[in-house]
Motif scaffolding. Structure first.
Motif, PDB file in Angstrom:
ATOM      1  N   ARG A   1      15.354  52.681  33.003  1.00 41.09           N
ATOM      2  CA  ARG A   1      14.808  53.674  33.907  1.00 41.09           C
ATOM      3  C   ARG A   1      14.715  55.042  33.228  1.00 41.09           C
ATOM      4  NH1 ARG A   1      13.516  51.120  36.731  1.00 41.09           N
ATOM      5  NH2 ARG A   1      14.184  50.887  38.876  1.00 41.09           N
ATOM      6  N   ALA A   2      15.720  55.388  32.454  1.00 41.94           N
ATOM      7  CA  ALA A   2      15.679  56.658  31.733  1.00 41.94           C
ATOM      8  C   ALA A   2      14.473  56.712  30.806  1.00 41.94           C
ATOM      9  CB  ALA A   2      16.974  56.854  30.936  1.00 41.94           C
TER      10      ALA A   2
ATOM     11  N   TRP B   1      22.734  58.627  32.970  1.00 47.93           N
ATOM     12  CA  TRP B   1      21.774  59.460  33.697  1.00 47.93           C
ATOM     13  C   TRP B   1      20.738  58.583  34.404  1.00 47.93           C
ATOM     14  CZ3 TRP B   1      16.451  60.159  33.335  1.00 47.93           C
ATOM     15  CH2 TRP B   1      15.950  61.200  34.129  1.00 47.93           C
ATOM     16  N   GLY B   2      20.205  57.612  33.667  1.00 49.73           N
ATOM     17  CA  GLY B   2      19.193  56.748  34.252  1.00 49.73           C
ATOM     18  C   GLY B   2      19.717  55.998  35.463  1.00 49.73           C
ATOM     19  N   ALA B   3      21.010  55.636  35.417  1.00 38.88           N
ATOM     20  CA  ALA B   3      21.596  54.892  36.533  1.00 38.88           C
ATOM     21  C   ALA B   3      21.570  55.724  37.811  1.00 38.88           C
ATOM     22  CB  ALA B   3      23.026  54.479  36.199  1.00 38.88           C
TER      23      ALA B   3
ATOM     24  N   GLY C   1      19.881  51.224  33.824  1.00 39.48           N
ATOM     25  CA  GLY C   1      19.864  52.678  33.708  1.00 39.48           C
ATOM     26  C   GLY C   1      19.093  53.166  32.505  1.00 39.48           C
TER      27      GLY C   1
ATOM     28  N   GLN D   1      19.237  57.545  38.640  1.00 43.75           N
ATOM     29  CA  GLN D   1      17.834  57.602  39.056  1.00 43.75           C
ATOM     30  C   GLN D   1      17.323  56.224  39.442  1.00 43.75           C
ATOM     31  OE1 GLN D   1      16.240  60.729  38.864  1.00 43.75           O
ATOM     32  NE2 GLN D   1      18.288  61.453  38.334  1.00 43.75           N
ATOM     33  N   LEU D   2      18.221  55.232  39.503  1.00 42.66           N
ATOM     34  CA  LEU D   2      17.756  53.856  39.637  1.00 42.66           C
ATOM     35  C   LEU D   2      17.134  53.541  40.991  1.00 42.66           C
ATOM     36  CD1 LEU D   2      20.152  51.385  37.831  1.00 42.66           C
ATOM     37  CD2 LEU D   2      17.689  51.631  37.585  1.00 42.66           C
ATOM     38  N   GLY D   3      17.807  53.961  42.055  1.00 38.62           N
ATOM     39  CA  GLY D   3      17.323  53.564  43.367  1.00 38.62           C
ATOM     40  C   GLY D   3      17.458  52.068  43.571  1.00 38.62           C
ATOM     41  N   GLU D   4      16.632  51.533  44.431  1.00 40.09           N
ATOM     42  CA  GLU D   4      16.676  50.094  44.691  1.00 40.09           C
ATOM     43  C   GLU D   4      15.854  49.358  43.645  1.00 40.09           C
ATOM     44  OE1 GLU D   4      18.545  48.439  46.969  1.00 40.09           O
ATOM     45  OE2 GLU D   4      19.407  50.452  47.034  1.00 40.09           O
ATOM     46  N   PRO D   5      16.227  48.110  43.358  1.00 47.23           N
ATOM     47  CA  PRO D   5      15.428  47.318  42.410  1.00 47.23           C
ATOM     48  C   PRO D   5      13.982  47.220  42.878  1.00 47.23           C
ATOM     49  CG  PRO D   5      17.489  46.208  42.940  1.00 47.23           C
ATOM     50  CD  PRO D   5      17.387  47.367  43.870  1.00 47.23           C
TER      51      PRO D   5
ATOM     52  N   TYR E   1      16.062  46.315  35.840  1.00 53.90           N
ATOM     53  CA  TYR E   1      16.886  47.154  36.708  1.00 53.90           C
ATOM     54  C   TYR E   1      18.086  47.589  35.883  1.00 53.90           C
ATOM     55  CZ  TYR E   1      19.243  48.789  40.909  1.00 53.90           C
ATOM     56  OH  TYR E   1      19.862  49.561  41.859  1.00 53.90           O
TER      57      TYR E   1
END
Lengths: 216, 216
Positions: free
Chosen positions: A14-15, B99-101, A11, B103-107, A9
DNA sequence: CCGAATCCGCAGTGATACTG
DNA sequence: CAGTATCACTGCGGATTCGG
């Protein structure tokens, strides 16, 4: 469509899940400049297999980074364009590009330069501090492409194609080798460019787009 | 060792050739915080195969991004640390992470949070403008890890482990779920943290590390 | 225990051919 | 033009083994 994940979890993780697969960020790079059609993208990404491009476009669409649109009048087919999330990627893209540029070295045999790549270089090296309150427009001309850079009140808009209006200064260059951003700056510094318009804006150009860079 | 290339003389393309392969940027992320040994990295990257980690480390070393060192006294084995080129990657890493953060959403089930990831979040959301001329130190405490954030004259140093000296404010939190940066900020905003030291520095912390962010 | 090398099954990639 | 289909190949994930 299942995507491999990193199990974190985070950023950055996820990117990388969203845009970390092969070719993805280069597709994003080209779409940063303007919407493109499938074959436009193919042309700007020499060597990408059509099935990989097809897969990436689907993944990016599913991730909400790009969307399929109907292309405007003359062509009227499908085109791919950024969503807001896609546009938001640009700062990261520029940061990566800046770092990569420091690692470039000399061009390797067979390497090419695309207009999109040079446009991103312009945006990446643009120095807002040096351009504070500036308003001016340049057109970069090379036999293979034309770019524009329009600065309005210190804010840059750079893209492929001519300036909407007549540019304040047109810079024409024809390097021996690749028409890279580096080659442009080098030509400009050595006076190996043809100028048309307010010639003093050449120094301004170098100050705003090549200030801290010694040679890019 | 042959590397696949993109055939483009472009900063972004070169960056992806050097750090674009699977797991590479997450290894870089962990080394951004501090030098680590092979097994440290394994531990912080759950799911990475040992052969892939081994291969990536060699590639990153060959690319001049990291170097092998002798680990300091207590352990004295091999450790991996950044070169200058590696450190220079940090701005790009933070931009991608930001940026990725978004797009994280929920774990997702099974996702974990590592101290390195939270440290990078601290650095990524740090607002130099909000911290101008500030000098203060915080220690973030969770049962699983301790982090420090030391701001000196508006300049941030953040990492894993306690502050060198007694922190101005220690923030202890124990969320129900993952000990992510988001959870920390949320707990801090809701007063679900234990404070030790100059309690008014909690608002300063939120201003400097969560100013423009609504919830990260 | 650390820092890998090796082996295998499989998914992702590259190249080309083909289709609506 | 905008992809899909096919197939060989390489890289990755997972496990085991091995030397210092």
């Amino acid at each position: 469509m299942k995507r491999r994940d990193y199990g974190q979890y985070c950023g950055l993780a996820r990117a990388m899940e969203l845009v970390g697969e092969r070719w993805a960020l280069l597709i994003v790079r080209d779409l940063t400049v303007r919407p493109r059609r499938f074959t436009d993208l193919l042309e700007g990404l020499p060597g990408i297999p059509t099935n990989v491009l097809s897969t990436r476009l689907k993944e990016l669409e599913q991730a909400g980074i790009i969307e399929r649109q109907l292309a405007p009048a003359p062509q009227r087919g499908v085109q791919y364009a950024f969503t807001q999330a896609g546009h938001d990627l640009e700062p990261a893209l520029l940061a990566l590009g800046r770092w990569g540029a420091t690692q470039l070295g000399e061009p390797r045999p067979g390497e090419i330069v695309t207009p999109e790549s040079v446009t991103l270089s312009l945006r990446a090296v643009f120095d807002p501090a040096a351009a504070a309150d500036l308003t001016a427009s340049w057109e970069i001309r090379h036999p293979d492409y034309i770019l524009h850079a329009v600065v309005t009140d210190g804010h840059l808009e750079a893209g492929v194609g001519p300036t909407p209006d007549k540019p304040d200064l047109a810079i024409t260059f024809e390097p021996d080798g690749l028409p890279s951003y580096r080659a442009l700056v080098q030509a400009a510094k050595c006076g190996l460019v043809k100028l048309e318009g307010r010639r003093t804006l050449l120094q301004t150009f170098l100050r705003v787009f090549a200030s801290t860079e010694q040679d890019r």
